[in-house]
Every structure is written in structure tokens, then in C-alpha cells.
Design a protein around this motif. Structure first.
Motif, short mmCIF file in Angstrom:
data_model
loop_
_atom_site.label_atom_id
_atom_site.label_comp_id
_atom_site.label_asym_id
_atom_site.label_seq_id
_atom_site.Cartn_x
_atom_site.Cartn_y
_atom_site.Cartn_z
N ASP A 856 0.83 -1.21 0.00
CA ASP A 856 0.00 0.00 0.00
C ASP A 856 0.85 1.25 0.00
OD1 ASP A 856 -2.77 -1.18 2.10
OD2 ASP A 856 -2.39 -1.31 -0.05
N ARG A 857 2.05 1.10 0.53
CA ARG A 857 2.94 2.27 0.59
C ARG A 857 4.01 2.22 -0.48
NH1 ARG A 857 0.33 1.42 4.35
NH2 ARG A 857 -0.43 2.96 5.83
N GLY A 858 3.82 1.34 -1.42
CA GLY A 858 4.75 1.28 -2.55
C GLY A 858 6.10 0.69 -2.22
N ARG A 859 6.20 0.03 -1.07
CA ARG A 859 7.52 -0.53 -0.71
C ARG A 859 7.61 -1.97 -1.17
NH1 ARG A 859 6.73 0.42 4.95
NH2 ARG A 859 6.14 2.60 5.15
N VAL A 860 7.88 -2.11 -2.45
CA VAL A 860 7.81 -3.44 -3.04
C VAL A 860 8.87 -4.37 -2.46
CG1 VAL A 860 7.88 -4.72 -5.19
CG2 VAL A 860 6.84 -2.45 -5.13
N THR A 861 10.07 -3.83 -2.26
CA THR A 861 11.15 -4.69 -1.76
C THR A 861 10.80 -5.23 -0.37
OG1 THR A 861 12.51 -2.99 -2.75
CG2 THR A 861 13.65 -4.83 -1.70
N ALA A 862 10.37 -4.30 0.48
CA ALA A 862 10.02 -4.74 1.83
C ALA A 862 8.91 -5.77 1.79
CB ALA A 862 9.59 -3.53 2.67
N ALA A 863 7.93 -5.51 0.92
CA ALA A 863 6.81 -6.45 0.80
C ALA A 863 7.30 -7.82 0.37
CB ALA A 863 5.79 -5.90 -0.21
N ALA A 864 8.19 -7.82 -0.63
CA ALA A 864 8.68 -9.09 -1.13
C ALA A 864 9.41 -9.87 -0.04
CB ALA A 864 9.59 -8.86 -2.34
N ALA A 865 10.15 -9.12 0.77
CA ALA A 865 10.91 -9.79 1.84
C ALA A 865 9.96 -10.50 2.80
CB ALA A 865 11.76 -8.76 2.59
N VAL A 866 8.90 -9.82 3.16
CA VAL A 866 7.93 -10.43 4.08
C VAL A 866 7.20 -11.59 3.41
CG1 VAL A 866 5.84 -10.04 5.41
CG2 VAL A 866 7.60 -8.26 5.31
N ALA A 867 6.86 -11.37 2.14
CA ALA A 867 6.07 -12.37 1.43
C ALA A 867 6.84 -13.65 1.15
CB ALA A 867 5.54 -11.77 0.13
N ALA A 868 8.14 -13.59 1.34
CA ALA A 868 8.95 -14.78 1.09
C ALA A 868 8.50 -15.95 1.96
CB ALA A 868 10.43 -14.47 1.36
N ASP A 869 7.91 -15.63 3.11
CA ASP A 869 7.46 -16.69 4.00
C ASP A 869 5.99 -17.06 3.82
OD1 ASP A 869 9.58 -15.50 6.67
OD2 ASP A 869 9.81 -17.26 5.36
N LEU A 870 5.36 -16.51 2.80
CA LEU A 870 3.97 -16.85 2.56
C LEU A 870 3.88 -18.11 1.72
CD1 LEU A 870 2.22 -13.44 1.77
CD2 LEU A 870 1.85 -14.90 3.75
N ASP A 871 2.96 -18.95 2.09
CA ASP A 871 2.74 -20.19 1.35
C ASP A 871 2.13 -19.86 -0.01
OD1 ASP A 871 0.49 -23.04 1.90
OD2 ASP A 871 1.95 -22.60 0.32
N PRO A 872 2.83 -20.13 -1.10
CA PRO A 872 2.30 -19.77 -2.42
C PRO A 872 1.03 -20.53 -2.78
CG PRO A 872 4.33 -21.04 -2.63
CD PRO A 872 4.13 -20.79 -1.19
N ASN A 873 0.79 -21.64 -2.09
CA ASN A 873 -0.41 -22.41 -2.39
C ASN A 873 -1.59 -22.07 -1.50
OD1 ASN A 873 0.85 -24.01 -4.37
ND2 ASN A 873 1.86 -25.19 -2.76
N GLY A 874 -1.36 -21.16 -0.58
CA GLY A 874 -2.46 -20.81 0.31
C GLY A 874 -3.51 -19.98 -0.43
N ALA A 875 -4.74 -20.40 -0.32
CA ALA A 875 -5.81 -19.71 -1.06
C ALA A 875 -5.92 -18.25 -0.65
CB ALA A 875 -7.14 -20.43 -0.82
N ALA A 876 -5.80 -18.01 0.62
CA ALA A 876 -5.97 -16.64 1.09
C ALA A 876 -4.80 -15.76 0.67
CB ALA A 876 -6.11 -16.63 2.60
N ASN A 877 -3.69 -16.38 0.32
CA ASN A 877 -2.50 -15.59 -0.05
C ASN A 877 -2.51 -15.17 -1.50
OD1 ASN A 877 -1.53 -15.97 2.54
ND2 ASN A 877 -0.27 -17.73 1.97
N ARG A 878 -3.38 -15.81 -2.26
CA ARG A 878 -3.29 -15.64 -3.70
C ARG A 878 -3.39 -14.20 -4.13
NH1 ARG A 878 -6.80 -15.47 -7.52
NH2 ARG A 878 -8.50 -15.87 -6.09
N ALA A 879 -4.40 -13.52 -3.63
CA ALA A 879 -4.66 -12.16 -4.11
C ALA A 879 -3.47 -11.24 -3.86
CB ALA A 879 -5.91 -11.61 -3.44
N VAL A 880 -2.92 -11.31 -2.67
CA VAL A 880 -1.84 -10.39 -2.36
C VAL A 880 -0.55 -10.78 -3.10
CG1 VAL A 880 -0.72 -11.36 -0.31
CG2 VAL A 880 -1.10 -8.92 -0.46
N LEU A 881 -0.36 -12.07 -3.31
CA LEU A 881 0.84 -12.49 -4.04
C LEU A 881 0.75 -12.05 -5.50
CD1 LEU A 881 1.58 -16.02 -2.52
CD2 LEU A 881 2.95 -13.94 -2.30
N GLU A 882 -0.44 -12.12 -6.04
CA GLU A 882 -0.62 -11.66 -7.42
C GLU A 882 -0.27 -10.18 -7.52
OE1 GLU A 882 -4.51 -12.50 -8.90
OE2 GLU A 882 -4.13 -14.67 -8.96
#
Lengths: 890, 195
Positions: A856-882
Motif C-alpha cells: 500500500d505504501r509502494g515498498r515493493v522490496t520490503a513487501a517481497a521480503a515479508v512475502a517470502a514466508d507466505l505459502d504460495p499455495n495458500g488460497a488466502a494468499n493468492r490475491a496479495v501475491l498476485e
């Protein structure tokens, strides 16, 4: 939503009532009635008049909720106020004929190798036409459905299925000629063409031709043959109902819509077309319970047997087993799940007993107890016609519990953490309730036991007689028995036991046991313990290690230990007793059942569900066999058995069991008893887990209405049900309602346990989550902060405390305090992951929310770092990973 | 199903792993995720040609989610019922940010572009906020009517489905809407008058 949702007084409701009464009247009539009102309540009259004026004008609700930020696309008109149903439907129910621009009934239109000649009727998803096929020349019934409305591969599969279906050749099956997809003016349309059968549907034909019972039974037997023919060729109908069975001129019934029913009606539960459609709801009445409960892939031939049974039922009684016509969908589903069909004989006197038995067996809810095949059902019906004895037996009281073959883990696994917990908690309470009920009886039983034992041993007799019967046993206080509580009496006397029974250890053992149990039943665990321990010692000394009496004494002690938070000590004792009982062939005794039942509860508490289930099943079997003498122990055992099954993920089986428990409680105590209401809550939690939120909410409300007055509105049990209600409302999207429920539950828990008790905190968390979802950031921040403090102070809730801190942070961000809020979010998330790892559901949620925050704040790098621990197969994660990947690439 | 599914059980059970709203790949969470993202990109002007009409967005989100076989929601009506709540939140949040931007310091440029392309008859952000306030007041008077409005206005549900969802008759639902229509307008008029 019931009236109790109205927060204000009756002014609002009065205004509404008057408004509705007057709004469609003539100007004159309105004025007249308003004048009348003005005389008694001028303020109300003024308000109603003002509202009526506004009704005629424009309202904010006539406009789009948002100024559409669009260039050039046409907007969807909002449906008009008060318009009828057709105009209100979403465009997803487009009739294929309208796409081609043909006239309404499609007459004359050519599509594929067919020419439409007329309309036969409308199905759930499409229209059925009368059509002329060119090659070969014949009249057919042609069903068309727009391919885009089907499941993605259904259109393709249709072509393959057509071959299988064409091979169904039976006089009772409407011949299927062809199926596939066609192009209709650029739109792909799926079709199937079948034998045109003109005539009435089965039930109507039976009525108009005044068929006798024998005629009806013969017809159904014939249909059974047809259905069996299809089953043998691997085709299950899945949608049998009277409307699908047409009787031709020759009086021969034919089944329509075989097999393709599944392909052209995408998973009937999720049909987008027919929601609230009364006709659709009506068809549910013939569907087997397993079809309704949604596990579409475990349907087998027995689903068709159920439908056949339901059709037979209707032919005999004039109505389906469970009536749902005219009901809203949610209510219909609830009725189908909860109601039991009356025996046909009750509705239509004179129905042959055997015929009744056969019919009821065909519509058994448990597929294992139905006929396995349509052929079997047909054969039984023929026996009835021939006056030969049928093979089915009426259901008896001794019901053998079989292992349920069907698993239904999916939904329960995904949903309803607290709802399930509610069940567990309540079930625990229910058991406790039953126990406390037992205790009253135990006290009386204890008296009886005392009296009985007193007859056996003189010394005992004398002692106890003195204690219980005499006004002042030791002549010290001058107070009569009526003034002393039982506990006081016991306290006074029990000190004397050792002396009174010196030299008679056997008698002492008996008395200690009895007194210990009396204390236990009165809830005085501290006083009970020394007696029960001594009793065990004495029993061992007198009767030896392996005697049944000694085991009973040990069991009493184990029960005490389990109730005083020493389950680990209790379990080995229980296990030893149970093993010995089995080894000595006493595993059929009521004693074993009682031990097994108590042990089962302890095992559930310890998470050993499978072992608990085994023991509890045994206990239930024995209690049932014992009939009325142990009817008091049965409901609680059923309830706990249901818990154990539910905890292993078999929610369909658990629900059946909870319902049995409920019925048993009702049979034992009467339908108005609190235990029944608690059992209703347990059943509701499973409905809840299955996604029937409205039905569950309704049940919860009923339970609250029953238990509140009985146990007190502040009683923790009632609070737990409110907590469950809160979840159901949350799941329905009714956040204000959910918040109210959570707040009420919190108030009740606070009154009993205080604001920092884990029970209270759990509910407070749910309330705070709801506040956050409602956007009430200030209150959410405050509440999460308070909760976090309490959780940290408890020292064993660090992980949950971090979650609370995180959401406090998020609320602060929402309030505009971005820096502090974000610091909190990041810190809390880090600590949470440190404590429990990122793999838990909570962990994923925190990381997801944090990722979104960064994005939301345009911090893509920071977001990616956090998202590294998100399960790519998790249904609830899909929208934000996209969104993340879009942002990273863009 | 994890053994940590028991929340708040009595006497001595382990405290749960998941909290009240976590791990419930139940409807609210899933819809919230989906709709937020769908709406966000539209509102940020990143999806030219896409409309921000809630009912259309909700329907699109439903179609998207129904293709994902992992969703566990029960049916379209229920989806829309939850989506209505979410949509309302999303729109209000957005309206708040926009009015804040107007008051000073914000993405004025984007704002103008959007205003210029605004459709006839839609609500401006200020009006939407006022409506939200009025709707909250209606909710406090009658939870049911508030919900009818929410489901219809933000979710686009038909009266039949609303009736089924709330367990009332279709007539009740229609009457509720009709009354609310007048009541809310009156509430807004009063606000405007008092301001």
C-alpha cells in the motif's frame, strides 16, 4: 434477524409499520388515516407524513454507491424498487434463445441439425425444446444450455458421455440420442437430444388416472429396473424426482435426464441460477443426505435409491419425506438435515406395513442402511405386491453402530475454530451437566446404597443410620438434621470413621467409597480425595489388586484426578482398569461402560481421539443394551462420542451422533431441559462448520433463548453460545450483529471469570477482530492493546499477545499513526514468527497483512521480503501475491 | 485439522494456535482478500475500462473465486452477502481517503482525473460517507433493515435472496427497503440542514 436486533425503541418500528400500511393507499385514504393518527400521536404522524413524502421523491439509494470511474462502459441499472423477480435476476441466467435474438419460445429457430418447434419447459439451467431433428427425421426433446455457464470441461465431456448414455436402452429410460455442443450465432451452446415423451409427470399422472396403491408400487418397481439398468452401465442419475419421470400415453413411466443431469447442471449445490427459486428448492426434497451435504464425489448408486424411495413415499402419501416447498433455501436445507420423515402409515392410513418398512429403508439417511441397489428395492416392492414376506426389518431399538465409511474432512478443517471449540467446551459442560444431574441422583443413589449396605453390615448400619437419620448423632450440637447440610454432616461424621470401623476394614472400605462419592457429587473434591484414596488402599488390602470392587474404587479416584486437573495421573489408572476388564471378559459389563465413558472424556481432553472413540462406542453399546437402567448415562456418552468423532474430522458422522445425543437427552429429561439445548448448540456448530451460517445462527439464538432464563444470562455456558453466534454472524457478513454477540459474551465471561481469564480473552479477541473489520480503529486499537497486556502478563500466551500487538498496530495505522503502528506491526510479526514460526494460520495472516501494508505504501522490496514466508499455495494468499508480482514486474 | 483447533476449552487444554479469525479460510477472509485487491486496482486507476460499480465487482470477484476450486464458500448468495459488507468497507475507506486528500495534502491529480470521468448519478465521496453514517444510525434502530440495505445496495442481491438470507418473507424485505429508502434520505436531509 429478529426483533431483538432493533436497538432503538418502538418509535422506529411504529413509524415503519404506519409507513408500510399507508404507502400504497390513495392520497385521500392516507390523509384520512394520518389525521386520525395526528389526534393521538402528532409527532409520529408528522414523521410518517414526512417519510411518505420522501417515498414519492428521489432517494440517495436510487443512485449508484460510487461515482463510476470509467470511460464509456454502460452501467448496470439498479433494479427498481418493488419490481418483481424476473427483472431482479442477474444476467447469469440468460436464456440461450435470447442470445440468438430469436423469439421468446425459439419457434422456427435452427440450431445444429435441429429445428425448434416449441418449448416443453424450463429446467434449472436451460430450456427444453420440442425440436425436429433432420437426420434422422424425428421429433426430439432438446435441452440447451449456454456453455459458458457450465463447468469448464463439462461441455467437452458431454460429447464423451453421450456415447455412454446412448447405450442405455431400457423401456423405462427416455432414450438419449445425442449430446455435444453447437454454435448458435457465435455463442457456444451445449445440448442433448432425447426421446420425446409426452405425458404427465409421475405423481400427477397417478392422481389424474386414479392409480391404486398397487399401480403406484408397480410403477416404481419398473422405474427401479430402469435405474438399475443404468447403474449396471456405470451411470448414476443423481437427480431423480417426480418431475424427471414422465408417464407416456401407454402408461409406462420413463426416466429423463440421465447422467447428463450432472453435466448440464453444474454441481447442484452451487447452481447460480436458481437461488431462492421455489422450484429448485422443491427438488431438494428428493436428494439423498450425502448429496446435500456436499461431498459430490462420494455419491454412489444409493443416492438414486434414496430418490426412488422419496418418489415412492410421495406416491403413497402425497408429499415428499421432508417438505420444503415454499421455504427459503437456507431453511429448506436445515429442514432436510434435521427433520425425520413420518412413517407413511401415519399420513395415509391403510398403507401396508411391509410396504412402509421398505419405503423407510429406501430413504434411510445413512446410505449403509439403505438398499444397496435399485434392483434390491425393486425386488422388495415386487414381494410386497405378491404378498410375500419382505427382507427388510423395521428399525429396532438395538442399533448397531458401524464404522462410517464416508469421510467429510474438508469443511471442518477449513473453518470454525471457535465454533468447534464451542462444541468442545459445551460438550464438556454438557457432560458436566449430566454429571451434576447424575450427582443429584447419585446422592439419592448414595442414600439408597447406604441403606442397602447398612443392611449388610451391622456396624456400618449403625454408624450411617446414626449419621443420616438421627437428629443429632453425637449429641453435641443440639441441631437437628434439617439444619445441617449434608456436607456438614459428613464433615462431622467422617472424622469418626477410622475409630468406628477399626478392625473392620471391609466395612470401612465401603463407607469411605460411599462418602467419598457423596463429597465428589457435591463438588467437594478436596474432601473427597482423602476418603477415596483410603478406600483404594483398603480395597486392595481386603479384596486384592484384581478385584472388580477394587477397580471401582480406583475408578472413582481416577475420576477425581481427572476433574482436578491431574489427567496425566488419571490416565494410567483408567487404562489399567480397562485392560483388566477386557482381559477378564468383563468388557460387556455396565461397570466397564462407566469406566470407558469416563476414560473417554479424559482421552478427548488429552487429544487421543481415536482411542476415546473406541471406548465411547463400546460404552454407548453397553448403555443402550442396558436400556432404562442406564438411560441416564447414555446421552452424555453419545455426546462425548460425537466430540471424539468430530475431533477426527468426520463431521458428517459427528453430526449424526450429536443429533442422537440430543434426542437421548430429550428422551431422558424432556425436550425443555437445558441439556437438550446444549446438545442443540453442538449440532449447530457442525452446521456452522459446514457453512450453513443462517441455520446455525438461528439454532444458537434458540439455545440462548432457552438457556438464558434457566441458567442466567451471565452464565458462561450461555456466553459460549453467544460466542458461537458471533462467529456465525461474522461468517454471514453481519459484523454489527457479530460485535453485539461478542460483547454480550464478553460481559458474561467477565462477570464470572473476570476480564483476563483465557475464556474471556478469546472472546474479546474476536470482538476486537470484528471492530477492526468494521473500521472502528480507535476502539480496536484500545482493545487489542488491553488484550495484549493481559496476555503478556499470563506468560504462556506470548504468541497470541504478539498477534494482539500486531493488530493494535494495524488499527493505529488506520488512525493515521503510521509510524508507531507500523513499528508495532513489524516488531510483533517478527516476535510471533520467532515464537511459533510462520507456518501457522495466524502467522500467515500476519505476514499477509504486513505484506499488504508495505505494498500500500509502494515498498515493493520490503513487501517481497515479508512475502517470502507466505505459502504460495495458500488460497488466502493468492490475491496479495498476485498483486506483489504485478508490482514487482511493473 | 490440527489438534490446536480447540479454542478456550475448559480446564487445562492447550491454548490454540489459530485465533478467532485465523485459518478460517471461511468466507469473510477470502472475500475480503479478493475484493480488496479487485477494487484497489480499479480505484487506483490501474484498470482502465473497469467500473467501480460494487455489484459488478462483486460478481466478477465471485466468478474469479468460483474458478479457484480451493475456495470453500457455500453459494453465491452467501458470497454476495459477505461481499456486501466488504464492499461497503472498501468504498468507505476509499471515500475517506479521497475526502482527506481534498482537504489537503494528497493525490490531487488522480482525484481530478477521476472526477472528470465520473458517471451520472453516482455518489460523491462525501455523500457516500454521509450515507454510511446514516446507515449506521439505521442499523442501530433496526439491525434487520440496515442489513437489507447493505445487501441490496452494496451487494446487489435480489429481494428473494435477501429474504432467504435473513429468514424473512420477500414482502418484509421489500418493505424494509422501501422504508429505508425514505428514512435514509430524511437522515441525509437532516444532516445537510444541521451542517
Amino acid at each position: 434477524m429478529n426483533g431483538s436486533d432493533a436497538g432503538g425503541g418502538t418509535d422506529h418500528e411504529q413509524a415503519a409499520e404506519w409507513f408500510i400500511a399507508l404507502v400504497d393507499l390513495s392520497e385521500e385514504e392516507r390523509r384520512r388515516r394520518l389525521d386520525g393518527l395526528r389526534a393521538s400521536d402528532p409527532e409520529l404522524a408528522e414523521e410518517v407524513a414526512a417519510l411518505l413524502r420522501l417515498d414519492a421523491g428521489a432517494s440517495v439509494l436510487d443512485r449508484q454507491p460510487s461515482a463510476g470511474w470509467v470511460s464509456g462502459t454502460a452501467s448496470e441499472p439498479m433494479a427498481r424498487v418493488g419490481s418483481g423477480s424476473a427483472a431482479d435476476e442477474r444476467p447469469d441466467t440468460l436464456d440461450p434463445s435470447s442470445a440468438g435474438g430469436a423469439e421468446n419460445d425459439g419457434r422456427g429457430r435452427r440450431i445444429g441439425g435441429f429445428e425448434l418447434v416449441g418449448t416443453l419447459g424450463r429446467g434449472g439451467m436451460g430450456v427444453v425444446y420440442r425440436a425436429k431433428q433432420t437426420n434422422p427425421q424425428r421429433l426430439v426433446a432438446l435441452k440447451l444450455v449456454r456453455s459458458s455457464l457450465l463447468a469448464p470441461d463439462a461441455a467437452r465431456r458431454l460429447r464423451f458421455e453421450a456415447d455412454v448414455l446412448a447405450r442405455l436402452k431400457h423401456p423405462g429410460i427416455a432414450q438419449i440420442y445425442d449430446a455435444g455442443s453447437l454454435d448458435d450465432g457465435g455463442v457456444e451452446v451445449s445440448y442433448f437430444a432425447m426421446e420425446l415423451v409426452e405425458g404427465q409427470t409421475l405423481v400427477k399422472h397417478a392422481t389424474s388416472h386414479e392409480w391404486s396403491t398397487a399401480d403406484r408400487v408397480r410403477a416404481v418397481a419398473f422405474v427401479c429396473d430402469a435405474v438399475h439398468h443404468a447403474h449396471q452401465r456405470g451411470v448414476i442419475h443423481r437427480d431423480l424426482k417426480p418431475a424427471n419421470i414422465v408417464v407416456g400415453e401407454d402408461g409406462r413411466p420413463r426416466v429423463l435426464d440421465f447422467g447428463v443431469a450432472r453435466l448440464l447442471e453444474p454441481d447442484v449445490q452451487v447452481t447460480t441460477a436458481a437461488y431462492g427459486d421455489a422450484a429448485f428448492v422443491g427438488t431438494l426434497a428428493y436428494m439423498s443426505p450425502e448429496q446435500l451435504s456436499g461431498d459430490a464425489d462420494s455419491i454412489d448408486t444409493r443416492a438414486d435409491v434414496y430418490a426412488l424411495g422419496a418418489v415412492l413415499y410421495e406416491l403413497l402419501t402425497g408429499r415428499p419425506p421432508v417438505r420444503v416447498e415454499g421455504m427459503p433455501l437456507t431453511r429448506a436445507l436445515e429442514a432436510l438435515r434435521a427433520e425425520r420423515a413420518p412413517r407413511p402409515g401415519q399420513l395415509a392410513p391403510g398403507v401396508d406395513r411391509d410396504l412402509e418398512t421398505v419405503t423407510m429403508k429406501a430413504i434411510e439417511r445413512d446410505a449403509d442402511r439403505r438398499y444397496d441397489s435399485a434392483a434390491e428395492l425393486g425386488a422388495e416392492l415386487r414381494r410386497v405386491l405378491a404378498l410375500e414376506p419382505v427382507h427388510a426389518r423395521p428399525a429396532t431399538a438395538a442399533y448397531r453402530l458401524n464404522r462410517f465409511a464416508r469421510r467429510n474432512p474438508g469443511l471442518c478443517a477449513a473453518l470454525g475454530v471457535a465454533a468447534v471449540a464451542g462444541a468442545i467446551a459445551i460438550a464438556g459442560v454438557a457432560y458436566g451437566f449430566a454429571q451434576s444431574l447424575e450427582r443429584v441422583e447419585t446422592l439419592e443413589a448414595a442414600n439408597a446404597e447406604i441403606a442397602a449396605e447398612a443392611e449388610r453390615a451391622d456396624a456400618v448400619n449403625e454408624f450411617l443410620r446414626r449419621m443420616l437419620v438421627s437428629a443429632d448423632p453425637l449429641g453435641e450440637t443440639g441441631r437437628g438434621r434439617a439444619d445441617m447440610t449434608v456436607v456438614e454432616m459428613l464433615d462431622r461424621e467422617s472424622g469418626q470413621i477410622a475409630d468406628a470401623f477399626a478392625g473392620s476394614p471391609a466395612s470401612e472400605a465401603s463407607v469411605r467409597s460411599t462418602i467419598g462419592n457423596v463429597y465428589l457429587s457435591l463438588g467437594r473434591h478436596d474432601r473427597a480425595e482423602p476418603h477415596l484414596r483410603r478406600a483404594v488402599e483398603l480395597h486392595e488390602a481386603v479384596w486384592g489388586d484384581a478385584s472388580a470392587d477394587t477397580d471401582r474404587a480406583r475408578r472413582d479416584l481416577a475420576v477425581l484426578l481427572s476433574e482436578t486437573d491431574r489427567a496425566e495421573e488419571a490416565m494410567p489408572i483408567f487404562r489399567e482398569i480397562v485392560n483388566r476388564q477386557r482381559a477378564e471378559g468383563r468388557a460387556d459389563d455396565v461397570e466397564h461402560a462407566v469406566t470407558a465413558a469416563r476414560f473417554g472424556v479424559v482421552l478427548i481432553g488429552a487429544g487421543e481421539y481415536a482411542e476415546a472413540e473406541e471406548l465411547l462406542r463400546r460404552a454407548v453399546e453397553i448403555f443402550e443394551g442396558a436400556g432404562a437402567s442406564r438411560a441416564d448415562a447414555l446421552p452424555a456418552a453419545l455426546n462425548n462420542l460425537a466430540r471424539s468423532i468430530n475431533s477426527q474430522g468426520e463431521s458428517a458422522a459427528a453430526e449424526r451422533m450429536y443429533e442422537r445425543a440430543r434426542d437421548a437427552f430429550a428422551a431422558l429429561h424432556g425436550a425443555d431441559h437445558p441439556s437438550v439445548a446444549i446438545a442443540d448448540n453442538n449440532v449447530a456448530t457442525l452446521k456452522h462448520a459446514r457453512g450453513e451460517y443462517a441455520g446455525a445462527a438461528r439454532s444458537y439464538r434458540n439455545v440462548i433463548a432457552t438457556l438464558g432464563p434457566l441458567m442466567g444470562e451471565d452464565h458462561p455456558t450461555v456466553a459460549t453460545v453467544r460466542h458461537n453466534l458471533g462467529f456465525a454472524l461474522f461468517d454471514m457478513g453481519d459484523l454489527p450483529g457479530a460485535l453485539r454477540a461478542f460483547e454480550q459474551a464478553t460481559a458474561a465471561y467477565t462477570a464470572t471469570y473476570g476480564p483476563e481469564h483465557p475464556e474471556t480473552l478469546t472472546t474479546r479477541e474476536a470482538g476486537a477482530d470484528t471492530l477492526l473489520a468494521l473500521g472502528e480503529n480507535e476502539r480496536a486499537a484500545a482493545e487489542f492493546g488491553a488484550i495484549a497486556e493481559s496476555q503478556l502478563a499470563r506468560n504462556i500466551d506470548d504468541a497470541r499477545a504478539q498477534r494482539s500487538r500486531f493488530y493494535r498496530g494495524m488499527a493505529l495505522v488506520g488512525l493515521g499513526e503510521s509510524d508507531e503502528g507500523e513499528r508495532l506491526m513489524i516488531d510483533a510479526a517478527e516476535r510471533y514468527v520467532e515464537l511459533t514460526g510462520a507456518g501457522t494460520a495466524t502467522g500467515q495472516k500476519l505476514l499477509r497483512d504486513l505484506t499488504r501494508h508495505h505494498l500500500d505504501r509502494g515498498r515493493v522490496t520490503a513487501a517481497a521480503a515479508v512475502a517470502a514466508d507466505l505459502d504460495p499455495n495458500g488460497a488466502a494468499n493468492r490475491a496479495v501475491l498476485e498483486r506483489l508480482s504485478a508490482a514487482s514486474c511493473g | 485439522m490440527t489438534s490446536g483447533d480447540e479454542t478456550g476449552t475448559r480446564s487445562g487444554d492447550a491454548h490454540p494456535e489459530s485465533g478467532p479469525s485465523d485459518g478460517r479460510s471461511g468466507l469473510f477472509e477470502a472475500v475480503y482478500e479478493e475484493l480488496r485487491e479487485v477494487s484497489r486496482s480499479v480505484m487506483a486507476g490501474e484498470a482502465p475500462g473497469h467500473t467501480l460499480q460494487p455489484t459488478v465487482l462483486v460478481h466478477e470477484a465471485f466468478l474469479r473465486m468460483s474458478r479457484e476450486s480451493s475456495s470453500s464458500f457455500a453459494d453465491e448468495t452467501h458470497f454476495k452477502a459477505v461481499a456486501a459488507t466488504v464492499m461497503r468497507r472498501v468504498l468507505i475507506d476509499h471515500a475517506r481517503r479521497r475526502t482527506a486528500a481534498k482537504r489537503g495534502g494528497g493525490r490531487v491529480v488522480r482525484l481530478e482525473r477521476m472526477d472528470v470521468q465520473g458517471e451520472e448519478g453516482g455518489l460523491l465521496p462525501e455523500e457516500l460517507l454521509a450515507l454510511d453514517d446514516a446507515l449506521r444510525r439505521l442499523e442501530s434502530e433496526s439491525g434487520r433493515r440496515g442489513r437489507v440495505v447493505e445487501l441490496r445496495y452494496f451487494g446487489g442481491l435480489t429481494f428473494e435472496r435477501i429474504a432467504g438470507m435473513l429468514d424473512v418473507s420477500v414482502n418484509t424485505a421489500k418493505n424494509d427497503w422501501r422504508f429505508a429508502r425514505a428514512w435514509l434520505q430524511r437522515a441525509l436531509d437532516e444532516e445537510a440542514r444541521d451542517a
